[in-house]
Design a protein around this motif. Structure first.
Motif, mmCIF file in Angstrom:
data_model
loop_
_atom_site.group_PDB
_atom_site.id
_atom_site.type_symbol
_atom_site.label_atom_id
_atom_site.label_comp_id
_atom_site.label_asym_id
_atom_site.label_seq_id
_atom_site.Cartn_x
_atom_site.Cartn_y
_atom_site.Cartn_z
ATOM 1 N N LEU A 149 -2.694 -2.306 -8.293
ATOM 2 C CA LEU A 149 -3.920 -2.373 -7.276
ATOM 3 C C LEU A 149 -3.035 -2.241 -5.947
ATOM 4 O O LEU A 149 -1.786 -2.663 -5.747
ATOM 5 C CB LEU A 149 -4.369 -3.566 -7.512
ATOM 6 C CG LEU A 149 -5.401 -3.814 -8.564
ATOM 7 C CD1 LEU A 149 -5.909 -5.391 -8.613
ATOM 8 C CD2 LEU A 149 -6.575 -2.983 -8.407
ATOM 9 N N ALA A 182 -3.628 -3.081 -1.879
ATOM 10 C CA ALA A 182 -4.279 -4.000 -0.908
ATOM 11 C C ALA A 182 -3.877 -4.005 0.502
ATOM 12 O O ALA A 182 -2.373 -3.808 0.666
ATOM 13 C CB ALA A 182 -4.261 -5.699 -1.545
ATOM 14 N N LEU A 183 -4.560 -4.022 1.449
ATOM 15 C CA LEU A 183 -4.100 -3.897 2.856
ATOM 16 C C LEU A 183 -4.973 -5.194 3.490
ATOM 17 O O LEU A 183 -5.987 -5.461 3.193
ATOM 18 C CB LEU A 183 -4.645 -2.825 3.405
ATOM 19 C CG LEU A 183 -4.121 -2.745 5.116
ATOM 20 C CD1 LEU A 183 -3.675 -1.223 5.316
ATOM 21 C CD2 LEU A 183 -5.443 -2.870 5.915
ATOM 22 N N PHE A 184 -4.094 -5.861 4.132
ATOM 23 C CA PHE A 184 -4.721 -7.328 5.285
ATOM 24 C C PHE A 184 -4.227 -6.945 6.413
ATOM 25 O O PHE A 184 -3.079 -6.576 6.609
ATOM 26 C CB PHE A 184 -4.195 -8.554 4.268
ATOM 27 C CG PHE A 184 -4.619 -8.728 2.961
ATOM 28 C CD1 PHE A 184 -5.774 -9.133 2.613
ATOM 29 C CD2 PHE A 184 -3.634 -8.517 1.942
ATOM 30 C CE1 PHE A 184 -5.990 -9.515 1.393
ATOM 31 C CE2 PHE A 184 -3.732 -8.627 0.535
ATOM 32 C CZ PHE A 184 -5.065 -9.151 0.270
ATOM 33 N N THR A 189 0.666 -4.782 3.420
ATOM 34 C CA THR A 189 0.284 -3.956 2.371
ATOM 35 C C THR A 189 1.010 -4.253 1.225
ATOM 36 O O THR A 189 2.284 -4.926 1.170
ATOM 37 C CB THR A 189 0.467 -2.215 2.530
ATOM 38 O OG1 THR A 189 2.123 -2.292 2.751
ATOM 39 C CG2 THR A 189 0.127 -1.754 3.939
#
Length: 185
Positions: free
Chosen positions: A125, A127-129, A171
């Motif tokens: 997976l 993910a970007l925060f 990321t």
């Protein structure tokens, strides 16, 4: 459901996956070559002179056959495929495994495929925060992120592949076991 889930481990572009699915739907509707024996299909698949389109056709026929010999032949071909068909060969092996398991267990199988692939029955997976209001992270916040995200992920049997902390966003590329509750993470 874990024993019924199959994750496509390889990083195969969505376009190739969709191409395989669309072509397999056409092949399943075609009844003209059903009379060709599995042995003859295997020979054709492994013959260098066989056109690539025909090899695609035979890969799908073999994958859908629920035959152990066909499955082993696809595994063998996937180890040394025609370069243009390497992605197809990988998908065909997973497809054949699912069909075989479904046939032997009389239970439906589920394939999970993303363009990112997976590893050891875990899905990869991304993910970007972003930081609140896109404010830059402090040095302390960056250290905390780099230490805590991998720790927390391990708690749920996940595995961090890549963590990058930028000025005001993060990321992550990681593996996660879908049998775990991802909402807890």
């Amino acid at each position: 459901m874990k024993r019924h889930l199959h994750i496509l481990d390889s990083n195969i572009p969505f376009e190739k996956q969709i191409e395989y699915i669309n072509f397999s739907n056409k092949v399943r509707k075609d009844t003209t070559t059903k009379s060709i024996s599995i042995e003859d299909q295997i020979v054709a698949l492994n013959t260098p002179e066989t056109p690539l389109e025909e090899k695609k056709y035979f890969m799908i026929r073999l994958a859908d056959s629920a035959d152990v010999t066909a499955f082993r032949a696809l595994e063998s071909y996937a180890r040394n495929p025609d370069p243009e068909l390497s992605d197809w060969a990988i998908i065909a092996v997973v497809n054949a495994r699912m069909v075989l398991e479904a046939d032997l267990s009389d239970e439906k199988q589920i394939l999970i495929a993303t363009g990112l692939g997976g590893k050891d029955e875990k899905i990869r997976l991304f993910a970007l925060f972003k930081s609140k209001d896109l404010k830059p992270f402090s040095g302390y916040q960056k250290e905390l992120i780099e230490r805590e995200f991998p720790f927390y992920l391990q708690k749920y049997e996940g595995e961090m592949e890549e963590l990058k902390v930028y000025e005001n966003y993060i990321t992550m590329l990681f593996f996660f076991d879908l049998s775990k509750n991802i909402q807890l993470f």
